[in-house]
Structure formats: structure tokens, C-alpha cells
Write an enzyme that holds these catalytic residues in place. Structure first.
Site, PDB file in Angstrom:
ATOM      1  CB  SER A  50      51.847 -25.947 -28.526  1.00 39.44           C
ATOM      2  OG  SER A  50      50.544 -25.452 -28.821  1.00 39.44           O
ATOM      3  CG  ASP A  83      55.036 -27.625 -25.228  1.00 39.64           C
ATOM      4  OD1 ASP A  83      55.983 -28.334 -24.856  1.00 39.64           O
ATOM      5  OD2 ASP A  83      53.833 -27.945 -25.085  1.00 39.64           O
ATOM      6  CE  LYS A 188      48.597 -37.319 -18.961  1.00 39.52           C
ATOM      7  NZ  LYS A 188      48.972 -36.664 -20.200  1.00 39.52           N
ATOM      8  CG  HIS A 215      57.195 -33.058 -22.456  1.00 36.44           C
ATOM      9  ND1 HIS A 215      56.726 -32.176 -23.396  1.00 36.44           N
ATOM     10  CD2 HIS A 215      58.458 -32.670 -22.178  1.00 36.44           C
ATOM     11  CE1 HIS A 215      57.680 -31.305 -23.684  1.00 36.44           C
ATOM     12  NE2 HIS A 215      58.749 -31.581 -22.960  1.00 36.44           N
ATOM     13  CG  ASN A 258      56.113 -29.656 -20.248  1.00 37.87           C
ATOM     14  OD1 ASN A 258      56.842 -29.007 -19.512  1.00 37.87           O
ATOM     15  ND2 ASN A 258      56.374 -29.843 -21.523  1.00 37.87           N
ATOM     16  CG  ASP A 260      47.741 -28.017 -22.765  1.00 37.15           C
ATOM     17  OD1 ASP A 260      46.806 -27.322 -22.328  1.00 37.15           O
ATOM     18  OD2 ASP A 260      47.997 -28.094 -23.977  1.00 37.15           O
ATOM     19  NE  ARG A 264      44.777 -28.586 -24.329  1.00 37.60           N
ATOM     20  CZ  ARG A 264      45.164 -29.070 -25.497  1.00 37.60           C
ATOM     21  NH1 ARG A 264      44.532 -30.099 -26.021  1.00 37.60           N
ATOM     22  NH2 ARG A 264      46.170 -28.536 -26.152  1.00 37.60           N
TER      23      ARG A 264
HETATM   24  P1  13P Z   1      49.491 -33.078 -20.708  1.00 36.30           P
HETATM   25  O1  13P Z   1      48.716 -33.398 -21.955  1.00 36.30           O
HETATM   26  O2  13P Z   1      49.630 -34.276 -19.846  1.00 36.30           O
HETATM   27  O3  13P Z   1      48.967 -31.917 -19.982  1.00 36.30           O
HETATM   28  O4  13P Z   1      51.002 -32.714 -21.175  1.00 36.30           O
HETATM   29  C1  13P Z   1      51.303 -31.455 -21.685  1.00 36.30           C
HETATM   30  C2  13P Z   1      52.670 -31.384 -22.266  1.00 36.30           C
HETATM   31  O5  13P Z   1      53.511 -32.240 -22.089  1.00 36.30           O
HETATM   32  C3  13P Z   1      52.992 -30.208 -23.079  1.00 36.30           C
HETATM   33  O6  13P Z   1      54.256 -30.271 -23.651  1.00 36.30           O
HETATM   34  O1  G3H Z   2      52.355 -31.088 -25.929  1.00 37.68           O
HETATM   35  C1  G3H Z   2      51.182 -30.877 -26.148  1.00 37.68           C
HETATM   36  C2  G3H Z   2      50.489 -29.708 -25.565  1.00 37.68           C
HETATM   37  O2  G3H Z   2      49.420 -30.150 -24.779  1.00 37.68           O
HETATM   38  C3  G3H Z   2      50.074 -28.760 -26.637  1.00 37.68           C
HETATM   39  O3  G3H Z   2      48.994 -29.247 -27.359  1.00 37.68           O
HETATM   40  O4  G3H Z   2      49.554 -28.888 -29.789  1.00 37.68           O
HETATM   41  O5  G3H Z   2      47.185 -29.117 -28.990  1.00 37.68           O
HETATM   42  O6  G3H Z   2      48.513 -27.042 -28.456  1.00 37.68           O
HETATM   43  P1  G3H Z   2      48.539 -28.535 -28.735  1.00 37.68           P
HETATM   44 ZN    ZN Z   3      54.871 -32.192 -24.291  1.00 27.56          ZN
END
Ligand code: 13P
Ligand code: G3H
Ligand code: ZN
Length: 316
Positions: A50, A83, A188, A215, A258, A260, A264
Site C-alpha cells: 500500500s 494496493d 466491519k 477487498h 485481499n 491484511d 496484523r
Molecule cells: P482487510 O482490512 O479486511 O484485511 O482488507 C485488506 C484490503 O482490502 C487491502 O486492500
Molecule cells: O487497504 C488497506 C490495507 O489494509 C492497507 O492499509 O494503508 O494502512 O497500509 P494501510
Molecule cells: Zn483494499
């Protein structure tokens, strides 16, 4: 094997009813945990970066780490993806920096302006052998660098299936992120969500064979929220996308998922546990090492949910 685009991965994923995991990377331990998991499970992989990750770790460090992962894993197809690229200039820079896939997120623009910027990115990227993902409709939630609509408004910003054919034809884009009710981050839903699978179905009828992207697909597993809170964290009740919903989507046209937030949370839970159980610990290797293992375990689990374990060879 060098970095690859996601083209072959999506072809096989679409045909065989699975999705490729796109995991966000911010540092060496996260990358190593993810790559060790896919290497063990023999899965194709999309590592995504990102704007926030580039700000945090710098592009040259992240690219060097990924180059090592690629060199050490010749049997695994790895795609390096931007991303949520925000402008043509960001996407162009990433193409020039060696990404094999970029996302132009023009979802906050008007339909016409989204087409315009996406087309501009596609022309530049394709001329350099790079594939492009775009977004129609808007996701919710706010990450460090990715702004979405407010949670209450998510259902008003779903992808309009009547726009997808015109968008795909006018832009030449390779894949499309669809808004079906998910949002970024840990918070969410308050109750079990109803995702708009009808949107996925309608889009896939209008664009047969066209790969879609989901996403905001972390599941925010209770087990990890509870561990974080057990070891001193304060995460309010949270709910993500149920894994059964992910498994259903990947059998439809969704070829990239996707994730993330779940990484974490796995990392945070483990680091908190080490600190709580060994308050005298101060060697970063002794908490980042276990955190890397926690990432690996989480990714192995996700690869099975996505159905892409064992699929590396067919995606080469
Ligand atoms: P999450 O926050 O649900 O993991 O989504 C990540 C994402 O869509 C990154 O583009
Ligand atoms: O789309 C969001 C991802 O989780 C990336 O998050 O912008 O905090 O790196 P970030
Ligand atoms: Zn995303």
C-alpha cells in the site's frame, strides 16, 4: 523465476473455482511469514504494497525483500501488486519500480473520471507488461492511507452491475474490485453480515470469465481478538467477513482476495503474548520471530479457505 503478473493465476483460479491470496506486506518478518506459508503449501501468491507500506518501509527495502523471496522460491509464482494506487503518477512510479500489477483506485471519482484515470494507467502499464486492477463502487472503512465510505453508507455504494461492461470495455482493465458490502479494517460489521453475492453473480454474467477482486476480506477471527485482549489489548468487539462467505465467493468469479487485518491481528496477539509472559524480554528476535510464525500459521489457514493450496504449478 522472476516476478510474474497475475494473469495466469486468475485464469486458473477462475477456471478451477479458487482465489489467490493477496497479502499486504510492510516489513521483512511479515513477508517471510507469508512466503514460508505459500512455499510449504505450494500456492500462488500476490504480495501487495500500500502507499502506507511504502511510506513506512520504503519501496527499495520492500522490493529487495521481495526479490529475495522470489529468488529463494523458484517453484512459486509471485506477483508484486500496488494496493490502492491513488493517482496515475503513483501507478506509473510503481510500474517503473518493477511492480507486475497495479491497482488504480478511482472509486472516489465520478464514473467518467474513474474510466479516464483507469484507462490512462492501463495504457502505461500494459505498454510495460504490467496488469491493472480497478475499483467500481466504494468500500467502507479507513486505513492509514485508504479512505472509504462510512460504515452506515456501505450498502449505498455497492458496485452497479449495469456499469461494468462499459467500464471494462472503455478502460481495458484486467480485473475489477467490486464493492459487495465489505470494508477495510477490524470493525466491519456489528452483526453477521449479508454480502451482496447477487452483485457478484450479475457482474459475472455480464463479464463472463472476467476476474473479480474482494477487498476488505479479513475475517477478524474472535480467537485472535480474545488473545489480544487477554494479553492487555483493548480491541472492541469486532466482526469480519465469515470464512464461509469467502469460500463461496471464490467459487464464483472472485479470483483475488485481499487480507491484511487478519495478519496484523495474528502478529499483534503473538507479540502481546510474549511481552505478557516474559516481561523481561527485550530482544526483538524473541518477539518478532514468534510473530513471523503466527503470520505463517494464519496464511496457511487462509490458503485453505481460498482453495489455492497446491495450485502453484498450474499458475506458472
Ligand atoms: P482487510 O482490512 O479486511 O484485511 O482488507 C485488506 C484490503 O482490502 C487491502 O486492500
Ligand atoms: O487497504 C488497506 C490495507 O489494509 C492497507 O492499509 O494503508 O494502512 O497500509 P494501510
Ligand atoms: Zn483494499
Amino acid at each position: 523465476m522472476a516476478l510474474v503478473t497475475s494473469k495466469k493465476m486468475f485464469e486458473m483460479a477462475y477456471k478451477n473455482g479458487y482465489a489467490v491470496g493477496a497479502f499486504n506486506v510492510n516489513n521483512m518478518e511479515i513477508t517471510q511469514g507469508i512466503v514460508e506459508a505459500v512455499a510449504e503449501q505450494k500456492a500462488p501468491l500476490i504480495l501487495q504494497i500500500s502507499r502506507g507500506a511504502r511510506k513506512y518501509a520504503s519501496m527499495s527495502y520492500l522490493k529487495a525483500i521481495i526479490d529475495v523471496a522470489v529468488a529463494e522460491n523458484p517453484g512459486i509464482p509471485i506477483c508484486m501488486h500496488l494496493d490502492h494506487g491513488d493517482t496515475f503518477e503513483t501507478c506509473k512510479q510503481c510500474v517503473d519500480d518493477g511492480f507486475t500489477s497495479v491497482m488504480i483506485d478511482g472509486s472516489h471519482h465520478s464514473f467518467e473520471d474513474n474510466i479516464k484515470v483507469t484507462k490512462q494507467v492501463v495504457e502505461y502499464a500494459h505498454a510495460h507488461g504490467v496488469v491493472v486492477e480497478a475499483e467500481l463502487g466504494q468500500l467502507g472503512g479507513i486505513e492509514e492511507d485508504v479512505v472509504g465510505v462510512s460504515h452506515d453508507d456501505i450498502s449505498k455504494h455497492l458496485t452497479d452491475p449495469d456499469q461494468v461492461v462499459e467500464f471494462a470495455e472503455k478502460t481495458g482493465v484486467d480485473s475489477l474490485a467490486v464493492a459487495i458490502g465489505t470494508s477495510h479494517g477490524a470493525y466491519k460489521f456489528k452483526t453477521a453480515p449479508k454480502l451482496a453475492f447477487d452483485v457478484v453473480e450479475q457482474v459475472s454474467k455480464k463479464l463472463p470469465g472476467f476476474p473479480l477482486v474482494m477487498h476488505g476480506s479479513s475475517s477478524v477471527l474472535k480467537e485472535f481478538k480474545d488473545l489480544i485482549n487477554k494479553y492487555g489489548g483493548q480491541m472492541p468487539d469486532a466482526m469480519g467477513v465469515p470464512e464461509e462467505a469467502i469460500s463461496k465467493a471464490v467459487k464464483m468469479a472472485v479470483c483475488k482476495v485481499n487480507i491484511d487485518t487478519d495478519l496484523r491481528m495474528a502478529m499483534t496477539a503473538k507479540i502481546r503474548q510474549v511481552f505478557a509472559e516474559k516481561p523481561s524480554e527485550f530482544d526483538p528476535r524473541n518477539y518478532l520471530g514468534p510473530a513471523r510464525e503466527a503470520i505463517k500459521d494464519m496464511v496457511k489457514h487462509k490458503l485453505n479457505v481460498l482453495g489455492c493450496a497446491g495450485k502453484a504449478a498450474e499458475c506458472m
